[in-house]
Design a protein around this motif. Structure first.
Motif, mmCIF file in Angstrom:
data_model
loop_
_atom_site.group_PDB
_atom_site.id
_atom_site.type_symbol
_atom_site.label_atom_id
_atom_site.label_comp_id
_atom_site.label_asym_id
_atom_site.label_seq_id
_atom_site.Cartn_x
_atom_site.Cartn_y
_atom_site.Cartn_z
ATOM 1 N N ARG A 14 -25.528 -23.485 5.424
ATOM 2 C CA ARG A 14 -24.913 -23.900 6.692
ATOM 3 C C ARG A 14 -24.654 -25.401 6.702
ATOM 4 N NH1 ARG A 14 -29.276 -20.604 8.752
ATOM 5 N NH2 ARG A 14 -28.494 -18.559 9.395
ATOM 6 N N ILE A 15 -25.641 -26.166 6.240
ATOM 7 C CA ILE A 15 -25.503 -27.625 6.208
ATOM 8 C C ILE A 15 -24.331 -28.035 5.322
ATOM 9 C CG2 ILE A 15 -26.606 -29.750 5.390
ATOM 10 C CD1 ILE A 15 -29.308 -28.440 6.261
ATOM 11 N N ARG A 17 -21.731 -26.166 4.341
ATOM 12 C CA ARG A 17 -20.459 -25.735 4.936
ATOM 13 C C ARG A 17 -20.022 -26.698 6.031
ATOM 14 N NH1 ARG A 17 -22.389 -19.517 5.671
ATOM 15 N NH2 ARG A 17 -21.639 -18.619 3.707
ATOM 16 N N ALA A 18 -20.964 -27.074 6.892
ATOM 17 C CA ALA A 18 -20.631 -27.984 7.989
ATOM 18 C C ALA A 18 -20.163 -29.337 7.456
ATOM 19 C CB ALA A 18 -21.837 -28.164 8.914
ATOM 20 N N VAL A 21 -16.622 -28.933 6.346
ATOM 21 C CA VAL A 21 -15.712 -28.899 7.501
ATOM 22 C C VAL A 21 -15.362 -30.320 7.930
ATOM 23 C CG1 VAL A 21 -15.577 -28.373 9.971
ATOM 24 C CG2 VAL A 21 -16.349 -26.619 8.374
ATOM 25 N N LYS A 22 -16.350 -31.200 8.003
ATOM 26 C CA LYS A 22 -16.099 -32.585 8.410
ATOM 27 C C LYS A 22 -15.119 -33.273 7.462
ATOM 28 C CE LYS A 22 -20.373 -33.463 10.967
ATOM 29 N NZ LYS A 22 -21.582 -34.304 11.067
ATOM 30 N N GLU A 25 -11.539 -31.902 7.971
ATOM 31 C CA GLU A 25 -10.905 -32.369 9.211
ATOM 32 C C GLU A 25 -10.128 -33.662 9.001
ATOM 33 O OE1 GLU A 25 -14.049 -30.580 12.532
ATOM 34 O OE2 GLU A 25 -14.360 -32.583 11.678
ATOM 35 N N ARG A 96 -14.461 -22.639 9.707
ATOM 36 C CA ARG A 96 -15.446 -23.125 10.671
ATOM 37 C C ARG A 96 -16.191 -21.962 11.327
ATOM 38 N NH1 ARG A 96 -12.310 -26.249 13.317
ATOM 39 N NH2 ARG A 96 -13.009 -28.311 12.634
ATOM 40 N N VAL A 99 -19.366 -20.870 9.286
ATOM 41 C CA VAL A 99 -20.356 -21.873 8.892
ATOM 42 C C VAL A 99 -21.767 -21.317 8.990
ATOM 43 C CG1 VAL A 99 -21.451 -24.032 9.647
ATOM 44 C CG2 VAL A 99 -18.986 -23.942 9.278
ATOM 45 N N ASP A 100 -22.061 -20.554 10.034
ATOM 46 C CA ASP A 100 -23.413 -20.021 10.253
ATOM 47 C C ASP A 100 -23.615 -18.624 9.681
ATOM 48 O OD1 ASP A 100 -24.187 -22.319 11.654
ATOM 49 O OD2 ASP A 100 -23.460 -21.511 13.555
#
Length: 218
Positions: A14-15, A17-18, A21-22, A25, A96, A99-100
């Motif tokens: 999760r970390i 993937r997040a 995502v940043k 963006e 997004r 992500v979880d």
């Protein structure tokens, strides 16, 4: 695998993937079309593949593989196309949304953490993006890769070598020594030629030759 260990690996996924995502963006239209370290796929296609990886459970995976005649490349291409949006913005929103996710075709959780670690760098390295996965995330991937050929021929690439991370606890194998960061060892075992120059030691040349020999036989 113990439930606590499995949960920890999904938390790391999760970390990572997040964090990806940043980075995504910040991309412009040209960067979304940029080549990656993942064969012929561009950035948007790799992101769609990661969305598929977080969306396809065991039954859907099995049906997809049957439909693809058990050709992994055909399966991956079809699922990538399914999860790619009409434009990069939609593709990013779909990624997004997973992500979880803890959805996966099998219980090989380190391999699915590895999907995120490796493919994120497939995107970042050609674009010059600075973020690197944590040593905490890369270490269980390295430990899995050195033991098994799963989504990549990592065990074959590392055969007959002793691998030792210079930034973390990972160490495995017997033979000529290869040293470097945990991430570089992971990416080298994953067959990413761009990372092989980050590795040192008397076994580095053998690892390079084994990676390239495997690529020649695909």
């Amino acid at each position: 695998m113990a439930r606590a260990d499995d949960d920890r690996l999904w938390d790391l996924a999760r970390i990572e993937r997040a964090a990806l995502v940043k980075d995504l963006e910040t991309l412009d239209a040209e960067q979304w079309r940029h080549a990656t370290l993942c064969g012929r796929w561009d950035v948007e296609e790799v992101v769609a593949h990661l969305t598929a990886s977080g969306s396809v459970g065991s039954w859907r995976w099995f049906r997809s593989m049957i439909g693809a005649g058990f050709r992994t490349d055909v399966h991956n291409q079809r699922r990538m196309e399914e999860h790619r949006g009409s434009d990069p913005a939609e593709t990013l929103e779909r990624f997004r949304a997973v992500v979880d996710s803890t959805t996966a075709p099998s219980s090989h959780t380190p391999a699915y953490l590895g999907e995120v670690v490796v493919h994120a760098q497939d995107i970042r390295r050609p674009l010059g993006l600075a973020h690197r996965p944590s040593v905490e995330a890369s270490t269980p991937v390295a430990e899995f890769f050195v033991r098994q050929n799963f989504t990549v021929s990592s065990r074959t690439h590392a055969a007959g070598l002793r691998l030792s991370a210079d930034d973390g606890p990972f160490e495995a194998g017997e033979g000529p020594l290869v040293t470097g960061s945990t991430l570089a060892l992971v990416m080298g075992m994953a067959g990413r030629d761009a990372y092989l120059d980050e590795l040192d030691g008397p076994g580095a040349a053998l690892l390079r030759s084994q990676v390239r020999a495997a690529a020649d036989h695909r």
